[in-house]
Motif scaffolding. Structure first.
Motif, PDB file in Angstrom:
ATOM      1  N   THR A   2      45.892-106.473 -28.555  1.00 48.32           N
ATOM      2  CA  THR A   2      45.864-106.745 -27.124  1.00 48.32           C
ATOM      3  C   THR A   2      46.701-105.695 -26.396  1.00 48.32           C
ATOM      4  N   GLU A   6      47.590-106.701 -20.580  1.00 45.02           N
ATOM      5  CA  GLU A   6      46.834-107.957 -20.712  1.00 45.02           C
ATOM      6  C   GLU A   6      47.768-109.077 -21.160  1.00 45.02           C
ATOM      7  N   MET A   7      48.656-108.748 -22.100  1.00 47.37           N
ATOM      8  CA  MET A   7      49.615-109.726 -22.618  1.00 47.37           C
ATOM      9  C   MET A   7      50.532-110.187 -21.477  1.00 47.37           C
ATOM     10  N   ASP A   9      49.892-110.188 -18.244  1.00 50.66           N
ATOM     11  CA  ASP A   9      49.119-111.021 -17.308  1.00 50.66           C
ATOM     12  C   ASP A   9      48.900-112.423 -17.868  1.00 50.66           C
ATOM     13  N   ARG A  10      48.620-112.510 -19.159  1.00 48.18           N
ATOM     14  CA  ARG A  10      48.381-113.814 -19.783  1.00 48.18           C
ATOM     15  C   ARG A  10      49.658-114.659 -19.771  1.00 48.18           C
ATOM     16  N   LEU A  11      50.783-114.016 -20.104  1.00 43.56           N
ATOM     17  CA  LEU A  11      52.063-114.735 -20.089  1.00 43.56           C
ATOM     18  C   LEU A  11      52.472-115.111 -18.669  1.00 43.56           C
ATOM     19  N   GLY A  13      50.495-115.932 -16.360  1.00 40.98           N
ATOM     20  CA  GLY A  13      49.711-117.125 -16.070  1.00 40.98           C
ATOM     21  C   GLY A  13      50.324-118.378 -16.670  1.00 40.98           C
ATOM     22  N   LEU A  14      50.902-118.241 -17.872  1.00 46.88           N
ATOM     23  CA  LEU A  14      51.553-119.380 -18.520  1.00 46.88           C
ATOM     24  C   LEU A  14      52.870-119.740 -17.823  1.00 46.88           C
ATOM     25  N   ASP A  52      49.118-121.335 -27.068  1.00 50.23           N
ATOM     26  CA  ASP A  52      48.146-120.416 -26.477  1.00 50.23           C
ATOM     27  C   ASP A  52      47.847-119.222 -27.382  1.00 50.23           C
ATOM     28  N   PHE A  53      48.876-118.703 -28.027  1.00 51.70           N
ATOM     29  CA  PHE A  53      48.713-117.503 -28.860  1.00 51.70           C
ATOM     30  C   PHE A  53      48.622-117.822 -30.353  1.00 51.70           C
ATOM     31  N   LYS A  76      53.586-110.000 -28.429  1.00 50.90           N
ATOM     32  CA  LYS A  76      52.653-108.959 -28.883  1.00 50.90           C
ATOM     33  C   LYS A  76      52.853-108.675 -30.361  1.00 50.90           C
TER      34      LYS A  76
END
Length: 80
Positions: A2, A6-7, A9-11, A13-14, A52-53, A76
Motif C-alpha cells: 500500500t 493511501e495508508m 488517508d485510510r487511517l 478515516g478511522l 481494519d488492517f 504499513k
C-alpha cells in the motif's frame, strides 16, 4: 504494498469518529496532546485499526507511537 499516502488517508478515516474536537489531522498530529485522547479512547482506536488492517499492534509498539506519522509507518510495516 500500500502506498504511504493511501495508508494515511485510510487511517485518517478511522481517526475521524474519535476526533471529537475536529482537529486537523496531519502526520505530526499527536494522540495525547492534539487529540486529547485518554487511554480508553486509544484502546478503542487501536482495536479499530487492528480489525481494519487485520494486524496486531503490540503494547510495546503502541508506546512508541506518538503521532499519526508514527502510526502510518507502524501499520504499513505490519500490514505489508
Amino acid at each position: 504494498m500500500t502506498e504511504r499516502s493511501e495508508m494515511f488517508d485510510r487511517l485518517k478515516g478511522l481517526i475521524a469518529p474519535f476526533n471529537k474536537k475536529g482537529v486537523e489531522i496531519s502526520e505530526v498530529t499527536t494522540f495525547a496532546g492534539d487529540l486529547e485522547w485518554d487511554s480508553l479512547t486509544v484502546m478503542d482506536f487501536v482495536a479499530e485499526v487492528e480489525d481494519d488492517f487485520d494486524i496486531v499492534i503490540s503494547m510495546n509498539l503502541q508506546a512508541e507511537i506518538e503521532n499519526v506519522g508514527h502510526l502510518v509507518d507502524a501499520v504499513k510495516k505490519l500490514a505489508d
